[in-house]
Design an enzyme around this catalytic site. Structure first.
Site, PDB file in Angstrom:
ATOM      1  N   LYS A   1       7.297   4.581  17.634  1.00  0.00           N
ATOM      2  CA  LYS A   1       5.767   4.898  17.589  1.00  0.00           C
ATOM      3  C   LYS A   1       5.097   3.611  17.102  1.00  0.00           C
ATOM      4  O   LYS A   1       3.723   3.815  17.883  1.00  0.00           O
ATOM      5  CB  LYS A   1       5.561   6.164  16.503  1.00  0.00           C
ATOM      6  CG  LYS A   1       5.889   5.867  15.165  1.00  0.00           C
ATOM      7  CD  LYS A   1       4.705   5.246  14.253  1.00  0.00           C
ATOM      8  CE  LYS A   1       4.790   5.000  12.789  1.00  0.00           C
ATOM      9  NZ  LYS A   1       3.787   4.765  11.910  1.00  0.00           N
TER      10      LYS A   1
ATOM     11  N   SER B   1       0.776  -1.210  -0.061  1.00  0.00           N
ATOM     12  CA  SER B   1       0.053   0.014  -0.137  1.00  0.00           C
ATOM     13  C   SER B   1       0.808   1.311   0.068  1.00  0.00           C
ATOM     14  O   SER B   1       0.500   2.170  -0.745  1.00  0.00           O
ATOM     15  CB  SER B   1      -0.910  -0.032   1.039  1.00  0.00           C
ATOM     16  OG  SER B   1      -0.219  -0.289   2.461  1.00  0.00           O
ATOM     17  N   TYR B   2       1.758   1.278   0.778  1.00  0.00           N
ATOM     18  CA  TYR B   2       2.809   2.517   0.978  1.00  0.00           C
ATOM     19  C   TYR B   2       3.672   2.891  -0.180  1.00  0.00           C
ATOM     20  O   TYR B   2       3.689   3.700  -0.500  1.00  0.00           O
ATOM     21  CB  TYR B   2       3.392   2.658   2.164  1.00  0.00           C
ATOM     22  CG  TYR B   2       3.849   3.814   2.681  1.00  0.00           C
ATOM     23  CD1 TYR B   2       3.158   4.930   2.646  1.00  0.00           C
ATOM     24  CD2 TYR B   2       5.372   4.068   2.905  1.00  0.00           C
ATOM     25  CE1 TYR B   2       3.602   6.098   2.956  1.00  0.00           C
ATOM     26  CE2 TYR B   2       5.507   5.438   3.630  1.00  0.00           C
ATOM     27  CZ  TYR B   2       4.788   6.473   3.439  1.00  0.00           C
ATOM     28  OH  TYR B   2       5.022   7.430   3.882  1.00  0.00           O
TER      29      TYR B   2
ATOM     30  N   LYS C   1       9.814   1.679   8.073  1.00  0.00           N
ATOM     31  CA  LYS C   1       9.624   2.269   9.469  1.00  0.00           C
ATOM     32  C   LYS C   1       9.981   1.184  10.477  1.00  0.00           C
ATOM     33  O   LYS C   1       9.259   0.192  10.475  1.00  0.00           O
ATOM     34  CB  LYS C   1       8.351   2.785   9.924  1.00  0.00           C
ATOM     35  CG  LYS C   1       8.083   4.321   9.208  1.00  0.00           C
ATOM     36  CD  LYS C   1       6.741   4.800   9.736  1.00  0.00           C
ATOM     37  CE  LYS C   1       6.497   6.218   8.618  1.00  0.00           C
ATOM     38  NZ  LYS C   1       5.254   6.706   9.014  1.00  0.00           N
TER      39      LYS C   1
ATOM     40  N   ASN D   1      -1.162  -1.102  13.837  1.00  0.00           N
ATOM     41  CA  ASN D   1      -0.596  -1.273  15.152  1.00  0.00           C
ATOM     42  C   ASN D   1      -1.804  -0.936  16.233  1.00  0.00           C
ATOM     43  O   ASN D   1      -1.924  -1.628  17.294  1.00  0.00           O
ATOM     44  CB  ASN D   1       0.844  -0.266  15.345  1.00  0.00           C
ATOM     45  CG  ASN D   1       1.585  -0.629  14.289  1.00  0.00           C
ATOM     46  OD1 ASN D   1       2.221  -1.744  14.390  1.00  0.00           O
ATOM     47  ND2 ASN D   1       1.752   0.224  13.400  1.00  0.00           N
TER      48      ASN D   1
ATOM     49  N   SER E   1      -4.615   2.885  11.600  1.00  0.00           N
ATOM     50  CA  SER E   1      -3.203   2.188  12.000  1.00  0.00           C
ATOM     51  C   SER E   1      -3.506   0.596  12.524  1.00  0.00           C
ATOM     52  O   SER E   1      -4.067   0.280  13.290  1.00  0.00           O
ATOM     53  CB  SER E   1      -2.842   2.978  13.284  1.00  0.00           C
ATOM     54  OG  SER E   1      -1.812   2.224  13.980  1.00  0.00           O
TER      55      SER E   1
ATOM     56  N   ASP F   1       3.749  11.692  13.774  1.00  0.00           N
ATOM     57  CA  ASP F   1       3.516  10.266  13.360  1.00  0.00           C
ATOM     58  C   ASP F   1       3.132   9.518  14.621  1.00  0.00           C
ATOM     59  O   ASP F   1       1.981   8.690  14.303  1.00  0.00           O
ATOM     60  CB  ASP F   1       5.042   9.542  13.059  1.00  0.00           C
ATOM     61  CG  ASP F   1       4.654   8.577  11.917  1.00  0.00           C
ATOM     62  OD1 ASP F   1       3.454   8.146  11.833  1.00  0.00           O
ATOM     63  OD2 ASP F   1       5.593   8.058  11.636  1.00  0.00           O
TER      64      ASP F   1
ATOM     65  N   GLY G   1       7.050   9.981   8.627  1.00  0.00           N
ATOM     66  CA  GLY G   1       6.062  11.154   9.002  1.00  0.00           C
ATOM     67  C   GLY G   1       4.786  10.608   9.114  1.00  0.00           C
ATOM     68  O   GLY G   1       4.575   9.331   8.784  1.00  0.00           O
TER      69      GLY G   1
END
Length: 340
Positions: free
Chosen positions: A193, A13-14, A108, A258, A256, A246, A137
């Site tokens: 994060k 996706s990213y 990340k 997570n 998210s 973030d 970010g």
């Protein structure tokens, strides 16, 4: 002469969203993924039906199934893969790089099994001469792909490289790009994060409410900052996009993975079933072990991270972890900032 502005490695996706942004900005982009069948589907349907089914590819975005062709087509290689395969991806692309190649990553996390920064991994595998940069970010892929306003930070090994990337990605209508010289801080903010977001999800899943969520985010930011300063990062980095920005996004929005994973744990769902329900990689689950390892290695106190680690890997219940945090010795709020 390289004919392509950017090759993106990772057709999730990213990676797809970043490819779409670049292509909309008028650049010729190649998008490579490890699954040939998936790439054939991207080529046929001109969209990523698995992750972003409602966003059509611009004409200048070309899915590519040959890794060699993809790497040799551009000097700018952007890696957008999960952190646990980052190491292997670098090994796979290394034979096709040349003296003009430059590496950027939007991954990340920390290296699986070692807790090392991805910058260290890249230097070990690719050497000291190749320019490096990291994107990080508060961004969700879907919002980025459909063109909603988004801001991100770039940190690079040299100023000229970061300025060029800033111009390459910046899109007046929806995508604002900031520079930052602190590569360590930008990487750590994006990695830790995700761990804190699991904690925020657990808190909400247990019904602890908004007060507890904000307390956890604030103390989570203190943990990220404390670790970063010990690693040589700048405190100001954690007040920006890759730190506070973030962290808040990932801890408060149900896009998210997570956070959603943590919510399931807080509701009493076991770890394996929670991962199954999320049905995508939960970076925070993988990175909790690495962040905990790094904190122990450099002797930085990270109580939230420690309790999440015990829940995920040591069989501790979420209620026991919550009680452990709430019963800690009373502290001065700034004890963990001024000690450095």
């Amino acid at each position: 002469m390289h004919a392509v502005s950017m090759t993106i490695i990772g057709a999730g996706s990213y990676g797809t969203a970043l490819a779409i942004v670049l292509a909309r900005n008028g650049h010729h982009v190649l998008l490579w993924g490890y699954n040939p069948q998936h790439i054939r589907e991207l080529q046929e349907y001109r969209c990523n039906q698995a992750f972003l089914p409602d966003v059509q590819f611009p004409d200048n975005l070309c899915p590519e199934d040959s890794l060699e062709t993809a790497i040799k087509a551009s000097r700018n290689i952007l890696i957008a893969v999960p952190s646990h395969v980052f190491h292997q991806v670098l090994y796979n692309i290394r034979p096709y790089l040349d003296q003009h190649s430059r590496i950027i990553w939007a991954t990340k996390g920390l290296e699986h099994g070692t807790g090392r920064l991805l910058q260290e991994v890249a230097r070990e595998i690719l050497g000291d001469k190749i320019p490096l940069a990291v994107f990080s970010g508060p961004t969700f892929a879907k919002e980025l792909a459909i063109g909603l306003p988004t801001a991100i930070t770039i940190a690079a090994s040299d100023t000229e490289f970061s300025e060029e990337l800033q111009q390459l990605f910046h899109f007046d209508k929806s995508f604002r790009v900031y520079k930052n010289s602190d590569m360590i801080g930008v990487q750590l903010g994006g990695a830790v994060k995700n761990v804190i977001a699991i904690g925020a999800g657990i808190s909400d899943g247990m019904g602890f409410g908004a007060n507890a969520r904000i307390a956890l985010i604030t103390r989570g930011l203190a943990e990220i900052s404390r670790l970063g300063i010990a690693m040589g990062a700048e405190l100001s980095t954690f007040m920006g996009m890759t730190g506070l920005g973030d962290l808040v996004l990932t801890c408060t929005d149900n896009q998210s993975r997570n956070r959603r994973f943590g919510m399931l744990l807080g509701q009493g769902v076991d770890i394996e079933e929670a991962k199954k329900q999320i049905d995508q990689i939960v970076e925070g689950y993988l990175n909790t072990k690495e962040v905990h390892m790094l904190a122990q290695r450099i002797r930085v106190e990270m109580p939230i991270t420690e309790q999440i680690y015990h829940v995920l890997y040591c069989g501790k219940s979420v209620s026991e972890a919550a009680n452990a945090l709430l019963s800690r010795q009373l502290k001065d709020e700034m004890y963990d900032t001024v000690r450095f």
